[in-house]
Design an enzyme around this catalytic site. Structure first.
Site, short mmCIF file in Angstrom:
data_model
loop_
_atom_site.label_atom_id
_atom_site.label_comp_id
_atom_site.label_asym_id
_atom_site.label_seq_id
_atom_site.Cartn_x
_atom_site.Cartn_y
_atom_site.Cartn_z
N SER A 52 0.83 -1.22 0.00
CA SER A 52 0.00 0.00 0.00
C SER A 52 0.86 1.26 0.00
O SER A 52 1.79 1.39 0.79
CB SER A 52 -0.87 -0.04 1.26
OG SER A 52 -1.18 1.26 1.70
N GLY A 53 0.46 2.20 -0.84
CA GLY A 53 1.17 3.48 -0.85
C GLY A 53 0.99 4.23 0.46
O GLY A 53 1.94 4.83 0.98
N LEU A 54 -0.23 4.16 0.99
CA LEU A 54 -0.48 4.82 2.27
C LEU A 54 0.41 4.23 3.36
O LEU A 54 1.06 4.94 4.12
CB LEU A 54 -1.96 4.65 2.64
CG LEU A 54 -2.34 5.07 4.06
CD1 LEU A 54 -2.11 6.55 4.28
CD2 LEU A 54 -3.79 4.70 4.37
N ASP A 64 1.03 10.47 2.29
CA ASP A 64 0.72 9.69 1.09
C ASP A 64 0.54 10.64 -0.10
O ASP A 64 -0.50 10.65 -0.75
CB ASP A 64 -0.56 8.87 1.38
CG ASP A 64 -0.86 7.85 0.28
OD1 ASP A 64 0.02 7.60 -0.55
OD2 ASP A 64 -1.99 7.32 0.28
N ASP A 91 0.99 -0.82 -4.98
CA ASP A 91 0.18 0.37 -5.20
C ASP A 91 1.13 1.42 -5.80
O ASP A 91 1.88 2.07 -5.09
CB ASP A 91 -0.37 0.82 -3.84
CG ASP A 91 -1.09 2.16 -3.91
OD1 ASP A 91 -1.24 2.70 -5.03
OD2 ASP A 91 -1.50 2.63 -2.84
N ASP A 93 0.58 4.22 -7.17
CA ASP A 93 0.02 5.58 -7.25
C ASP A 93 -0.34 5.91 -8.71
O ASP A 93 -1.06 5.16 -9.32
CB ASP A 93 0.98 6.60 -6.64
CG ASP A 93 1.09 6.43 -5.12
OD1 ASP A 93 0.21 5.77 -4.55
OD2 ASP A 93 2.06 6.91 -4.52
N GLU A 120 -3.42 4.52 -10.56
CA GLU A 120 -4.72 5.17 -10.45
C GLU A 120 -4.78 6.39 -11.36
O GLU A 120 -3.76 7.04 -11.61
CB GLU A 120 -4.99 5.55 -8.99
CG GLU A 120 -3.98 6.52 -8.40
CD GLU A 120 -4.02 6.55 -6.87
OE1 GLU A 120 -3.77 5.48 -6.26
OE2 GLU A 120 -4.28 7.61 -6.29
N LYS A 126 -0.01 12.61 -6.26
CA LYS A 126 -1.37 12.27 -5.86
C LYS A 126 -1.60 12.57 -4.37
O LYS A 126 -0.65 12.83 -3.61
CB LYS A 126 -1.68 10.80 -6.17
CG LYS A 126 -0.71 9.74 -5.68
CD LYS A 126 -0.54 9.56 -4.19
CE LYS A 126 -1.76 9.21 -3.42
NZ LYS A 126 -1.96 7.76 -3.34
N ASN A 128 -4.03 10.90 -1.07
CA ASN A 128 -4.83 9.74 -0.70
C ASN A 128 -6.31 10.00 -1.00
O ASN A 128 -6.82 11.11 -0.78
CB ASN A 128 -4.64 9.42 0.79
CG ASN A 128 -5.34 8.13 1.16
OD1 ASN A 128 -6.54 8.11 1.43
ND2 ASN A 128 -4.61 7.04 1.15
N SER A 129 -6.97 8.97 -1.48
CA SER A 129 -8.36 9.13 -1.93
C SER A 129 -9.30 9.56 -0.82
O SER A 129 -10.39 10.09 -1.09
CB SER A 129 -8.86 7.80 -2.51
OG SER A 129 -8.00 7.39 -3.53
N ARG A 165 -6.76 1.57 -11.81
CA ARG A 165 -7.67 1.94 -10.72
C ARG A 165 -8.49 3.15 -11.12
O ARG A 165 -7.94 4.19 -11.51
CB ARG A 165 -6.84 2.23 -9.48
CG ARG A 165 -7.54 2.94 -8.37
CD ARG A 165 -6.71 2.83 -7.11
NE ARG A 165 -7.00 3.86 -6.15
CZ ARG A 165 -6.37 3.96 -4.98
NH1 ARG A 165 -5.42 3.08 -4.66
NH2 ARG A 165 -6.68 4.91 -4.15
N HIS A 196 -12.79 2.02 -6.98
CA HIS A 196 -12.66 2.51 -5.61
C HIS A 196 -13.87 3.35 -5.23
O HIS A 196 -14.46 4.04 -6.07
CB HIS A 196 -11.39 3.35 -5.49
CG HIS A 196 -10.84 3.37 -4.09
ND1 HIS A 196 -11.28 2.55 -3.09
CD2 HIS A 196 -9.84 4.12 -3.54
CE1 HIS A 196 -10.61 2.77 -1.98
NE2 HIS A 196 -9.72 3.74 -2.23
#
Ligand code: SPV
Ligand code: MG
Length: 551
Positions: A52-54, A64, A91, A93, A120, A126, A128-129, A165, A196
């Site tokens: 995970s990028g986070l 992130d 991930d 990104d 994504e 980026k 975080n979503s 993504r 997502h």
């Protein structure tokens, strides 16, 4: 009877990931963010890992927002791939740049054993979503399709996977836009679509899945709609669920609690049983494998190493305790001294131990030892005992007293010595508690504790604490190591002393002094405490304490 078939070797990690994505069953992968968490995830049974990028950003302590460089991310993921056998989906990104950066990323990931990458459709750098998702700008569809195609065209392993993504829902768009993007990405070559959603209910995901109708494998991240029964995902024909951040979050909770407790208590007592043991960390690091490899490759020359343990005397200072056994069989914290010694030898890969028994020889036992007996122990000294073990002499040999206790490094530094003859000398002045008669050592230089690996040679060993007006430099602790020609020198010196009328009374001191007199250099390793021998009841009491600091 025909033997059972060999288990088939595991498919390549890329192939494993492709199977997870394409199989009609619902599979799960869990987040990991470094080598040890990746091992934990694999051991729990997961068939894949989400890098995970986070979580990777968080474990670096940064945001992130592409604050960690892509090479820093890839370096960490390589550690994860090195210690696991299941595939890692990174991930990635937004692919860390344009189509060209994406090509290089795929190339590097393949080199480092990563099975696939998810990118994504947002802009670099980026966010975080789940941070102001609706305000996030989406990538131009054509540009993003070019990035997917560039990634697919640059992979060398056919099974490497590129997951596209779709962030349309995150950015506030509807299902039509999500589908439009997903279809474009599918046509550009994406192996799967990750759809997502930041909603706490799965409505968007389920609607998308219905309309998508399994055109390509579907991946979801139910971080926000976590209360959804998993059966619903199965019904919706989702292929892969990513549990995206639960290792970093559980690690943080555990660390916060541990840190708080230790800070408040100024003690470890309350946390010790609540945290993984150091042994468990060693296990996860694969310490056993290294020990095994050391045996195979590194210690080849020590395969024939031998310890000769002198254990013939009763131990007169130990009163009734030695009525039925010699002192080396007295338990210290439940384990006989000799067993501790044999274990210490094993830890430095000396598996062959010859024990010279004498008093109550029949009571001497320890796993794997060879026992020889000096039947005349009552009337003879240490050299007569050593002579009994002559058939066991090896070039790589340690001679040591059976009543010794010491920290692990003492024996380890002795066996690591490259010199033909080496002894350990304790430069610490004897304390009040010292019992028995020390073997004082006179050396070519005093212990200069500021120096590392000081060049010091033994000149004499004696029962006298001073000699010709000069104080001893320390005490020989009762350990002597031979290597190569050192063993031949020792045997020749023993032969010469055997010819003396008083041989029966001679001690290890006489042998050492004979070696020095013959001009053989004996290297000194200085220690400062960290050992003891057991000669009295008080020593035995101290020995119990000492074991706590052993190893
Ligand atoms: C991640 O784990 O870094 C993800 C998933 O990208 S999410 O945080 O849900 O965006
Ligand atoms: Mg991410």
């Amino acid at each position: 009877m025909t033997p059972p078939p060999e288990p088939s070797p595991r498919p390549r990690k890329t192939t494993q990931l492709r199977q997870l994505l394409t199989s009609p069953t619902l599979d799960f992968i869990l987040e990991a963010h470094n080598g040890i968490s990746a091992r934990v995830v694999e051991e729990a049974g997961f068939k894949g890992i989400w890098a995970s990028g986070l979580a990777l950003s968080a474990q670096f302590g940064v945001r992130d927002n592409n604050e960690a460089s892509w090479t820093q991310v890839v370096d960490m993921v390589e550690f994860m791939a090195d210690v696991t056998g299941v595939p890692i989906l990174l991930d990635g990104d937004t692919g860390y740049g344009n189509f060209n950066n994406m090509r290089r990323l795929v190339h590097k990931l393949e080199q480092r054993g990563v099975a696939g990458v998810c990118i994504e459709d947002k802009l670099f750098p980026k966010t975080n979503s789940f941070i102001d998702g609706e305000r996030q700008e989406l990538a131009d569809i054509d540009e993003f399709c070019g990035k997917i195609a560039a990634g697919k065209d640059s992979q060398r392993d056919d099974d490497f996977c590129v997951v596209a993504r779709v962030e349309a829902y995150i950015a506030g768009w509807d299902t039509t836009e999500a589908l439009r993007r997903a279809e474009a990405y599918r046509q550009a070559g994406a192996d799967a679509i990750l759809i997502h959603s930041a909603w706490s209910r799965p409505d968007q995901i389920l609607e998308f899945a219905r309309e998508w109708a399994a055109r390509a494998p579907l991946v979801i991240v139910p971080t926000k709609y976590y209360a959804t029964p998993t059966a619903l995902f199965r019904e919706a024909r989702i292929n892969l669920v990513i549990w995206a951040n639960h290792m970093i979050r559980s690690a943080v909770s555990a660390m916060q609690e541990t840190a708080r407790r230790i800070f408040e208590d100024e003690s470890l007592i309350e946390v010790e049983d609540q945290v993984a043991s150091v042994k468990e960390i060693f296990r996860l690091q694969g310490a056993d494998e290294l020990a095994e490899a050391e045996r195979r490759y590194f210690l080849g020359s020590r395969r024939d190493a031998r310890a000769i343990v002198l254990a013939a005397s009763r131990g007169d200072g130990l009163a009734d305790l030695t009525d039925d056994r010699p002192k080396v069989m007295l338990p210290v914290n439940g384990k006989p001294l000799l067993h501790r010694l044999v274990e210490a030898c094993k830890r430095v890969h000396i598996d062959k131990v010859t024990v010279v028994a004498g008093y109550r020889a029949e009571s001497i036992e320890a796993p794997g030892i060879e026992r020889v007996v000096n039947t005349d122990y009552a009337a003879t000294g240490e050299l007569a005992s050593l002579e009994c073990a002559r058939a066991s002499f090896r070039d790589d040999m340690v001679v040591l007293y059976g009543d010794l206790m010491f920290r692990g490094y003492v024996l380890r530094s002795l066996v690591e010595s490259e010199h033909p003859l080496t002894v350990v000398v304790d430069s610490q002045p004897p304390g009040h508690e010292t019992s028995g008669a020390p073997d004082y050592a006179y050396c070519s230089a005093i212990d200069d504790r500021a120096l590392w690996e000081q060049d010091v040679w033994l000149e004499h060993v004696s029962r006298e604490a001073s000699r010709d007006g000069r104080a001893a430099d320390g005490r020989w602790i009762g350990m002597l190591r031979t290597r190569g020609e050192g063993r031949r020198w020792l045997t020749a010196a023993l032969d010469r002393l055997l010819g003396r009328d008083d041989f029966a009374t001679l001690s290890m001191r006489d042998l050492i002094n004979e070696l020095v007199a013959a001009g053989h250099p004996i290297r000194v390793i200085y220690v400062h405490g960290h050992w003891m021998d057991v000669n009295s009841l008080r020593d035995l009491e101290h020995a119990g304490q000492f074991t706590l600091g052993q190893r």
